[in-house]
Design a protein around this motif. Structure first.
Motif, short mmCIF file in Angstrom:
data_model
loop_
_atom_site.label_atom_id
_atom_site.label_comp_id
_atom_site.label_asym_id
_atom_site.label_seq_id
_atom_site.Cartn_x
_atom_site.Cartn_y
_atom_site.Cartn_z
N ASP A 141 -5.90 -8.90 31.26
CA ASP A 141 -5.30 -8.61 29.68
C ASP A 141 -5.48 -7.16 28.94
OD1 ASP A 141 -4.54 -11.35 29.72
OD2 ASP A 141 -6.24 -12.07 28.54
N THR A 142 -6.43 -6.56 29.36
CA THR A 142 -6.45 -5.10 28.80
C THR A 142 -6.21 -4.23 29.55
OG1 THR A 142 -8.73 -5.16 29.54
CG2 THR A 142 -8.51 -6.01 27.26
N LYS A 143 -5.98 -4.30 30.92
CA LYS A 143 -5.56 -3.31 32.13
C LYS A 143 -4.39 -3.51 33.01
CE LYS A 143 -9.47 -1.26 30.69
NZ LYS A 143 -9.58 -0.30 29.83
N ARG A 144 -3.75 -4.68 32.53
CA ARG A 144 -2.45 -5.06 33.47
C ARG A 144 -1.41 -3.84 33.91
NH1 ARG A 144 -0.20 -9.70 34.72
NH2 ARG A 144 -1.17 -10.97 33.07
N PRO A 145 -1.21 -3.02 32.83
CA PRO A 145 -0.36 -2.01 33.29
C PRO A 145 -0.83 -0.99 34.32
CG PRO A 145 -0.36 -2.11 31.10
CD PRO A 145 -1.42 -2.74 31.42
N GLY B 267 0.59 -1.30 38.65
CA GLY B 267 1.23 -0.23 39.16
C GLY B 267 2.08 0.32 38.14
N THR B 268 2.49 -0.29 37.19
CA THR B 268 3.59 0.13 36.07
C THR B 268 3.08 1.48 35.25
OG1 THR B 268 2.74 -1.35 34.36
CG2 THR B 268 4.62 -1.97 35.90
N GLN B 269 1.80 1.60 35.11
CA GLN B 269 1.24 2.69 34.57
C GLN B 269 0.09 3.34 35.29
OE1 GLN B 269 0.22 2.48 30.33
NE2 GLN B 269 1.84 1.33 30.13
N LYS B 270 -0.16 4.71 35.18
CA LYS B 270 -1.28 5.22 36.34
C LYS B 270 -2.60 5.48 35.27
CE LYS B 270 -2.40 8.90 39.20
NZ LYS B 270 -2.24 10.41 39.89
N ASP B 271 -3.85 4.89 35.63
CA ASP B 271 -4.81 5.15 34.94
C ASP B 271 -5.33 6.66 34.93
OD1 ASP B 271 -7.07 4.93 33.57
OD2 ASP B 271 -8.46 4.09 35.52
N ILE C 53 -6.93 -15.10 44.58
CA ILE C 53 -5.78 -16.09 44.35
C ILE C 53 -5.50 -15.92 42.77
CG2 ILE C 53 -4.79 -18.42 44.38
CD1 ILE C 53 -7.01 -18.86 46.51
N VAL C 54 -6.47 -16.17 42.03
CA VAL C 54 -5.97 -16.25 40.59
C VAL C 54 -5.55 -14.85 40.08
CG1 VAL C 54 -7.19 -16.35 38.28
CG2 VAL C 54 -7.88 -18.15 40.18
N SER C 55 -6.07 -13.71 40.62
CA SER C 55 -5.64 -12.21 40.21
C SER C 55 -4.37 -12.01 40.83
CB SER C 55 -6.53 -11.38 40.58
OG SER C 55 -8.01 -11.73 40.11
N VAL C 56 -4.01 -12.22 41.97
CA VAL C 56 -2.78 -11.87 42.70
C VAL C 56 -1.73 -12.52 41.86
CG1 VAL C 56 -1.49 -12.01 44.56
CG2 VAL C 56 -3.94 -11.19 44.87
N LYS C 57 -1.97 -13.90 41.86
CA LYS C 57 -0.66 -14.71 40.85
C LYS C 57 -0.31 -14.12 39.68
CE LYS C 57 -0.79 -19.02 40.60
NZ LYS C 57 0.71 -19.58 41.08
N ASP C 58 -1.49 -13.61 38.87
CA ASP C 58 -1.25 -13.03 37.51
C ASP C 58 -0.82 -11.74 37.43
OD1 ASP C 58 -1.47 -12.75 34.90
OD2 ASP C 58 -3.26 -13.93 34.58
N ILE C 59 -1.29 -10.86 38.16
CA ILE C 59 -0.97 -9.60 38.07
C ILE C 59 0.31 -9.19 38.74
CG2 ILE C 59 -1.44 -7.05 38.75
CD1 ILE C 59 -4.54 -8.12 39.11
N PHE C 60 0.79 -9.70 39.72
CA PHE C 60 1.75 -9.31 40.41
C PHE C 60 3.07 -10.46 40.19
CE2 PHE C 60 -1.66 -7.42 42.97
CZ PHE C 60 -1.43 -6.17 42.70
N TYR C 61 2.84 -11.36 39.93
CA TYR C 61 3.88 -12.48 39.81
C TYR C 61 3.84 -12.99 38.29
CZ TYR C 61 4.16 -11.99 44.69
OH TYR C 61 4.29 -11.62 46.15
N LYS C 62 2.85 -12.62 37.53
CA LYS C 62 2.81 -13.06 36.06
C LYS C 62 2.70 -14.56 35.88
CE LYS C 62 4.76 -9.02 34.05
NZ LYS C 62 4.72 -8.19 35.17
N GLU C 63 2.19 -15.08 36.92
CA GLU C 63 1.94 -16.49 36.84
C GLU C 63 0.30 -16.90 36.62
OE1 GLU C 63 3.06 -18.16 40.76
OE2 GLU C 63 4.91 -17.40 40.59
#
Length: 761
Positions: free
Chosen positions: A588-592, A596-600, A175-185
């Protein structure tokens, strides 16, 4: 305490007279004293014989496999909760919480093995016992001794149980990760930590539902708990001669080191060994042969593996009958149904990629789910009508079909085959008896105070209250009443699903059923709401299962139940804040890379776990099954409910008609759940696992039983530990600070490590 000393020790609670009771007989004439002594001696012998018979009977009530691996004696004077325990449990919880949480975001990562904790904590515990002074420390409110006694096996067990509870990633991370990563909440840190504690401890409180039914019954052996128990006793050379113990230790280290160094070949240097596609060797450039023989994206027919990660110690833990069922399901699903669909195109088999678990548009291209969500996270009906319905491969369709059958089958199965055991337990509970089992282990454990029911109730009330507050204050997008239903359904699954795991070491999946229920209750809601419901109704019972398994280990090792319970809470208390800190650092360090905005460039920080959960939340929570299943392709799925009810009934009738045929082992729930498994990515392990399981759990168990008792669980633990350490080493040395790719060569073919090229090569 040696086996010889233990066997002669009295039952716990009995008293040995300090003086001969027939020595002073003051009220009889001296000429009768000898006669009276003889009679009293006879009575004493009869009483002793009776006690011996009771002891033997209580031991006979313990299943044979448990008697062979678990000590039937106890020393309640051993230290349990000590300074050493707090230091080592904290160390292993923190280490595991960091490793496991990082692994959750990565494409590949090393697992945190409890066998590793068992071994290293044994060394460190003994080291602390040798170097720490025997000194009393007084801190005012409490005092403790730095080194009160030799490092005991009970301390050792509690350290591992704390690590098992707290050194893993937790449920709230979804829950914590999906809210933050994809909805920036981003949730408030305190709210996020409380959410993770509440979801995890809800699972703990669920354990109270199952402990009376699943924990004390000696016939429910919990095979995975037996494996860990065997390793504890082997490390400490208990219950056998010193020569045998030394040989076991040598075997353990030989296997561990052997698997450790071998794993570098299939996992890094020689990946050809991971999937031996034998048929492809004769026709490597044929598409049909590639589809049939390949273990990576194919059927894996007559495909073998020499990579322990594709096999694992499951073949040494699960009973043979369980392995026969799971392999039969694999054969039906992958070797029978898949070729039928592939070559005939039945059920739209050729319209969508068969060996894929993605979701598609009607034209076969990937479905752009992100477009279905408005800026505030709600369902966009207009876009849905524009894109059309969601489709999936036929392989996934029958996975959903059998998923529906699985859930209902579990309840029908336990009612038909386990209702007598459950009714007996209920009768004892109604009479306010602790439990009605009189086997040796329960007799020994009866000397310890049980965890009061109100502890579990208080824990549940705190978690329930916290979740209701979070639902109304933290934008969890979940209707509060669906949360209540999720709690009820989650609690209902503990006994039937736990019963299956306790006898078979097979964990039944309930995710498909829970997602379906929520989708019908609250369609068109934010995907995060669906994930909250899934965590509570489905994954919390998994946590209850793991807690009950650890409590069974405590039962086998004669640990005070209250110490076990508090140790599990201690592990969570430390582990959850560490989990949250790691989540924050990764996002905070790997968000892009994660969103999916950047490819690792290394392909590691893919965030495939949160992405997968998001997709399922969108599919069932946002779109909803009503819209999803409006197409006729989904029509046959509803028959899965009927199958789940009728199959166990038919098996029960056959069992009643032919009791010697062992139809009770034809477990429909395990079969249906195994049919849910998706082998589209890797199908190379089941055949090798089945062959290995035949030798471990059939041949050696039946015909070389003494060897099986000494080495089966020991070798499994050693192999898993060697694998975990090797994967960790590969990650550290070749994939962390600097990526060092293995050069391409014959055994690491860039086109196909299996030598299955197809006509495109």
């Amino acid at each position: 305490m040696s086996a010889e000393k233990q066997s002669s020790a009295p039952l716990h609670g009995e008293k040995i007279p300090e003086e001969d009771p027939v020595a002073p007989i003051p009220h009889f004439p001296s000429e009768y004293k000898d006669d009276i002594k003889d009679e009293l001696s006879k009575i004493e012998l009869e009483v002793g014989s009776l006690e011996d018979e009771e002891l033997e009977e209580s031991i006979r009530l313990v299943p044979k496999v448990v008697r062979e691996l678990v000590s039937m004696d106890d020393d309640p004077t051993l230290p349990v909760v000590t300074f050493r325990y707090f230091v080592l449990s904290t160390f292993f919880v923190v280490l595991g919480a960091v490793i496991s949480q990082i692994a959750w975001f990565r494409t590949t990562a090393a697992s945190y093995s409890m066998f590793f904790v068992q071994i290293v904590s044994y060394w460190l515990g003994n080291l602390m016992a040798r170097v720490l002074p025997n000194k009393e420390i007084n801190l005012g409110l409490f005092k403790f001794n730095l080194n009160p006694a030799p490092f005991s096996i009970k301390e050792h067990v509690l350290i591992t149980l704390a690590a098992s509870a707290g050194a893993t990633s937790n449920l709230g991370e979804i829950i914590v990760s999906v809210k933050d990563i994809f909805y920036k909440e981003q949730m408030h840190p305190l709210a996020a930590i409380c959410l993770m504690w509440a979801t995890m401890w809800t699972g703990y409180s669920f354990a109270a539902i199952g402990r009376s039914f699943l924990l004390y019954d000696p016939d429910l052996i919990w095979p995975s708990a037996l494996m860990q128990t065997a390793l504890y006793r082997t490390l400490r050379s208990e219950g056998q001669s010193l020569d045998i113990s030394r040989k076991q230790i040598r075997v353990f280290w030989v296997v561990l080191l052997g698997v450790f160094f071998w794993t570098f070949l299939p996992e890094y240097a020689f990946p050809f060994l991971s999937s031996l596609a034998v048929i492809c060797w004769f026709a490597p450039h044929n598409d049909t042969v590639k589809f049939i023989s390949s273990g990576f994206g194919g059927m894996g027919f007559l495909n073998f593996t020499l990579n322990w990660s594709n096999i694992t110690s499951t073949i040494m833990v699960s009973p043979w009958w369980t392995q026969v069922i799971t392999f039969s399901a694999f054969v039906v699903s992958v070797w029978i149904l898949i070729p039928i669909v592939h070559f005939t195109g039945v059920w739209n088999g050729k319209q969508f990629p068969l060996m894929s678990n993605r979701l598609f548009l009607a034209n076969g291209t990937l479905y752009p789910f992100q477009r279905l969500t408005t800026h505030d996270g709600h369902f966009d009906e207009k876009v849905f009508k524009e894109l059309g319905n969601v489709y999936m491969s036929t392989y996934n369709l029958w996975g959903i079909f059998f998923g529906y059958a699985t859930f209902l089958s579990a309840f029908v199965q336990i009612f038909l085959f386990g209702r007598k055991k459950i009714w007996t337990t209920l009768q004892h509970l109604r009479k306010k008896e602790r439990h009605g089992f009189k086997d040796r282990l329960n007799v020994l454990m009866s000397e310890y105070e049980e965890v009061p029911l109100w502890w579990y109730i208080l824990l549940f009330v705190c978690c329930f209250t916290a979740m209701i507050i979070l639902i109304f204050t933290q934008d969890l997008y979940l209707p509060w009443w669906t949360y209540v239903i999720g709690v009820v359904l989650g609690g209902m699954t503990v006994v039937p699903m736990g019963f299956i795991y306790a006898v078979s070491a097979y964990q039944v999946s309930t995710g498909t059923w829970n997602e379906l229920i929520y989708g019908y209750m609250a369609p068109g809601t934010h995907p995060v709401g669906s994930l909250v419901y899934r965590v509570v109704a489905g994954q919390c019972w998994y946590r209850a299962q793991s807690i009950l398994q650890d409590q069974k280990i405590g039962h086998y090792m004669k640990i005070n139940p209250r110490a076990t319970f508090m140790s599990q809470l201690w592990g969570n208390l430390i582990g959850v804040p560490i989990n949250y800190a790691v989540i924050r650092w990764v996002i905070d360090t790997k968000r892009p890379y994660l969103d999916g905005t950047q490819k690792d460039p290394l392909g590691q920080w893919s965030g495939q776990a949160p992405q997968s959960y998001l997709n399922q939340g969108i599919q069932y929570g946002l779109v909803g099954p009503t819209r999803l299943f409006q197409d006729t392709i989904y029509g046959p799925l509803r028959w899965g409910f009927l199958l789940g009810i009728l199959a166990p009934v038919m098996i029960f009738l056959l069992h009643m008609k032919f009791p010697r045929a062992k139809f009770n082992l034809w477990h429909s729930t395990i079969f249906f759940s195994s049919m849910e498994n998706f082998y589209g990515n890797v199908s190379t392990g089941p055949l090798s696992s089945f062959i290995g399981g035949f030798f471990c759990m059939y041949y050696f168990f039946r015909y070389k039983h003494s060897t099986w008792v000494k080495y089966n669980y020991l070798i499994g633990a050693a192999a898993d530990t060697g694998l975990s350490l090797a994967i960790l080493a590969i990650f550290i040395f070749f994939g962390s600070a600097k990526i060092i790719a293995m050069p391409n060569w014959w055994g690491n073919d860039p086109d196909s490590v299996e030598k299955c090229y197809g006509s495109g090569a």
